[in-house]
Design a protein around this motif. Structure first.
Motif, mmCIF file in Angstrom:
data_model
loop_
_atom_site.group_PDB
_atom_site.id
_atom_site.type_symbol
_atom_site.label_atom_id
_atom_site.label_comp_id
_atom_site.label_asym_id
_atom_site.label_seq_id
_atom_site.Cartn_x
_atom_site.Cartn_y
_atom_site.Cartn_z
ATOM 1 N N GLU A 1 -1.312 -5.368 -6.651
ATOM 2 C CA GLU A 1 -1.949 -6.666 -6.855
ATOM 3 C C GLU A 1 -0.965 -7.820 -6.757
ATOM 4 O O GLU A 1 -1.385 -8.982 -6.674
ATOM 5 N N PRO B 1 -4.222 2.550 -5.133
ATOM 6 C CA PRO B 1 -4.652 1.155 -5.031
ATOM 7 C C PRO B 1 -3.569 0.271 -4.427
ATOM 8 O O PRO B 1 -2.366 0.582 -4.490
ATOM 9 N N ASN C 1 -9.638 -2.463 -4.105
ATOM 10 C CA ASN C 1 -9.199 -1.511 -5.120
ATOM 11 C C ASN C 1 -10.352 -0.906 -5.913
ATOM 12 O O ASN C 1 -10.176 0.118 -6.590
ATOM 13 N N SER C 2 -11.528 -1.501 -5.830
ATOM 14 C CA SER C 2 -12.693 -0.951 -6.526
ATOM 15 C C SER C 2 -13.422 0.097 -5.701
ATOM 16 O O SER C 2 -14.331 0.755 -6.204
ATOM 17 N N SER D 1 -6.628 4.628 3.318
ATOM 18 C CA SER D 1 -6.444 3.228 3.701
ATOM 19 C C SER D 1 -6.435 3.062 5.214
ATOM 20 O O SER D 1 -6.733 1.984 5.731
ATOM 21 N N SER E 1 -8.824 -7.087 -5.100
ATOM 22 C CA SER E 1 -9.600 -6.536 -6.211
ATOM 23 C C SER E 1 -10.792 -5.734 -5.710
ATOM 24 O O SER E 1 -11.081 -4.644 -6.210
ATOM 25 N N THR F 1 0.836 -1.195 0.000
ATOM 26 C CA THR F 1 0.000 0.000 0.000
ATOM 27 C C THR F 1 0.872 1.247 0.000
ATOM 28 O O THR F 1 1.826 1.347 0.776
ATOM 29 N N ALA G 1 -9.332 3.179 -2.377
ATOM 30 C CA ALA G 1 -8.191 2.971 -3.266
ATOM 31 C C ALA G 1 -8.250 3.823 -4.526
ATOM 32 O O ALA G 1 -7.497 3.587 -5.466
ATOM 33 N N GLU G 2 -9.106 4.830 -4.547
ATOM 34 C CA GLU G 2 -9.238 5.648 -5.755
ATOM 35 C C GLU G 2 -7.921 6.308 -6.144
ATOM 36 O O GLU G 2 -7.571 6.387 -7.322
#
Length: 456
Positions: free
Chosen positions: A342, A339, A330-331, A232, A327, A225, A335-336
């Motif tokens: 991954e 993110p 992050n949506s 967050s 996932s 992160t 996380a705008e």
């Protein structure tokens, strides 16, 4: 599961198990003084959640202790000491209505009801040698014990989460709390009727020191992160707040992170052999600095994330977030801007300022002393954490805690519901393997490196 209750634990965790909070200027050393002052005030004085328990719970809970507790009215200091020792809390080094760090008065803005809640400092407020520090991980906290007693004393059902909160004092599981909370929200943060079954399984971990955050570009033990992310670190309020409320609170949390980024480590309080430390520095710079950084007048930190097969430490925390969880996170609004990466690599090699005060070691607190970090063959499999952080339990030679080694341990002693001071490396996520880089050092070299680490 009651989401308000879960949020209280999440907020008290407030980035507990591997939180690495930094401001947007992380790594630059630039801190806005006004933001630092606002952040200090917000963290130590402001309540962000509604009260969970009545104001009387602080005194009423002693009825569950068995035996005679000190009278809180006749001898408040003795009562505070007994209370703090039972739950692993520490005196607040700031005005806090006579409460320890981690407990705070709160008012429900809708009803005006007053009561108590927990906050971030229940885990991120520790002590050593009788002195409390904001930002020192709390190596004594029994979080599940506190919650069970408080709910029972309040005449409510015994607290239950459905996952392990902690099996040992000083360890906490903020990761799983955050995973549960985010699974109950849609990308726009509206509530879901049923949670996303993401399959993540986080272990309990120890709490890192906040004073090293200023050096880091990424946060959490796995370094996935971006440290500039304020959002967050707000996700632990998901049980109570909506999207609009999160947006309103974001500036305050940015100020809090600015304050955390200004915290400095305490200096080693005992005598240091300067010549031995100088020898240790040369060894450290040659063998350790490539991962942990260089210190002194011109410090540098590489922000290196070490692959699992190279570091070799217990992999449970690094492997915990499932692809589906990442996932989904992050949506969302959180996380705008930043993110989560991954790709899982391993664990971030941490900065080491103030390392003398942060025992036990490794991300899960499985190693009592620095000597054992540098000599993996000497690590105990089961041990009892010390009853306090007083210096009578501190080992100035090995640097860390003197512990009672339990090998073998009796079934009665291993009952974690009766004694959560026992650390068992056989439990999930609590393995003491890995980080064998110091094994090749000679005893005199190891001694020199430890002496140098006292100076950081």
């Amino acid at each position: 599961m009651n989401l308000r209750i879960m949020t209280r634990i999440g907020m008290l965790s407030c980035v507990i198990a591997a939180v690495a909070l930094d401001v947007a200027l992380a790594g630059t050393g630039v801190v806005e003084p006004a933001a630092v002052d606002r952040g200090r005030e917000a963290l130590t004085s402001r309540s962000f959640l509604k009260p969970e328990w009545s104001l009387e719970i602080y005194e009423n809970v002693a009825e569950l202790w068995g035996g005679e507790a000190p009278d809180p009215d006749a001898d408040p200091e003795a009562y505070a000491l007994a209370f703090n020792r039972r739950y692993g809390l520490h005196p607040a080094p700031f005005p806090n209505d006579g409460l320890p760090m981690g407990l705070k008065r709160s008012t429900d803005p809708g009803t005006g009801r007053q009561g108590l809640q927990v906050d971030c400092l229940v885990c991120h407020g520790g002590s050593i040698g009788g002195q409390s520090f904001v930002g020192l991980g709390n190596s004594q906290l029994d979080m599940i014990g506190l919650y069970q007693d408080f709910f029972q004393a309040d005449g409510r059902p015994i607290f239950f989460t459905g996952f392990t909160v902690n099996t040992v004092r000083g360890a906490v599981n903020a990761g799983q709390m955050a995973a549960v909370l985010i699974s109950l929200r849609k990308p726009d943060l509206s509530r879901r009727l049923f949670p996303i079954l993401h399959g993540s399984k986080f272990p309990e971990t120890d709490v890192p020191a906040w004073w090293n955050l200023k050096y880091k570009d990424t946060s959490y033990y796995d370094g996935r992160t971006d440290a500039r992310s304020v959002r967050s670190n707000m996700q632990f309020m998901l049980g109570e707040k909506n999207r609009e409320q999160f947006e309103e609170l974001e500036p305050a949390f940015a100020d809090i992170l600015a304050y955390l980024n200004s915290i400095d480590a305490p200096s080693y309080p005992f005598e240091i052999d300067a010549n031995l430390a100088a020898s240790g520095r040369a060894i450290f710079e040659n063998q350790c600095a490539k991962c942990h950084g260089s210190y002194g007048d011109e410090p540098s930190y590489p922000n290196l994330i070490v692959e699992l097969d190279r570091i070799g430490t217990d992999p449970a925390r690094a492997l915990a977030p499932s692809d589906l969880l990442v996932s989904h996170y992050n949506s969302t609004w959180f996380a705008e801007e930043y993110p989560v990466d991954e790709v899982m690599t391993g664990y971030q090699a941490p900065p080491l300022e103030g390392i003398w005060a942060t025992a036990p070691y490794l991300h899960n607190g499985s190693v009592p002393t620095l000597e054992q970090v540098l000599d993996s063959s000497s690590r105990p499999d089961r041990f009892r954490r010390p009853p306090s952080t007083d210096f009578e339990h501190y080992d100035t030679d090995r640097v860390g805690w003197r512990v009672e080694i339990l090998d073998p341990v009796s079934p009665e002693a291993a009952n974690r519901e009766k004694d959560r001071s026992i650390f068992d490396t056989g439990r999930y996520g609590l393995g003491n393997q890995g980080h064998t880089f110091g094994d090749a050092l000679r005893p005199d070299e190891r001694r020199a490196v430890i002496e140098y680490l006292k100076t950081l």
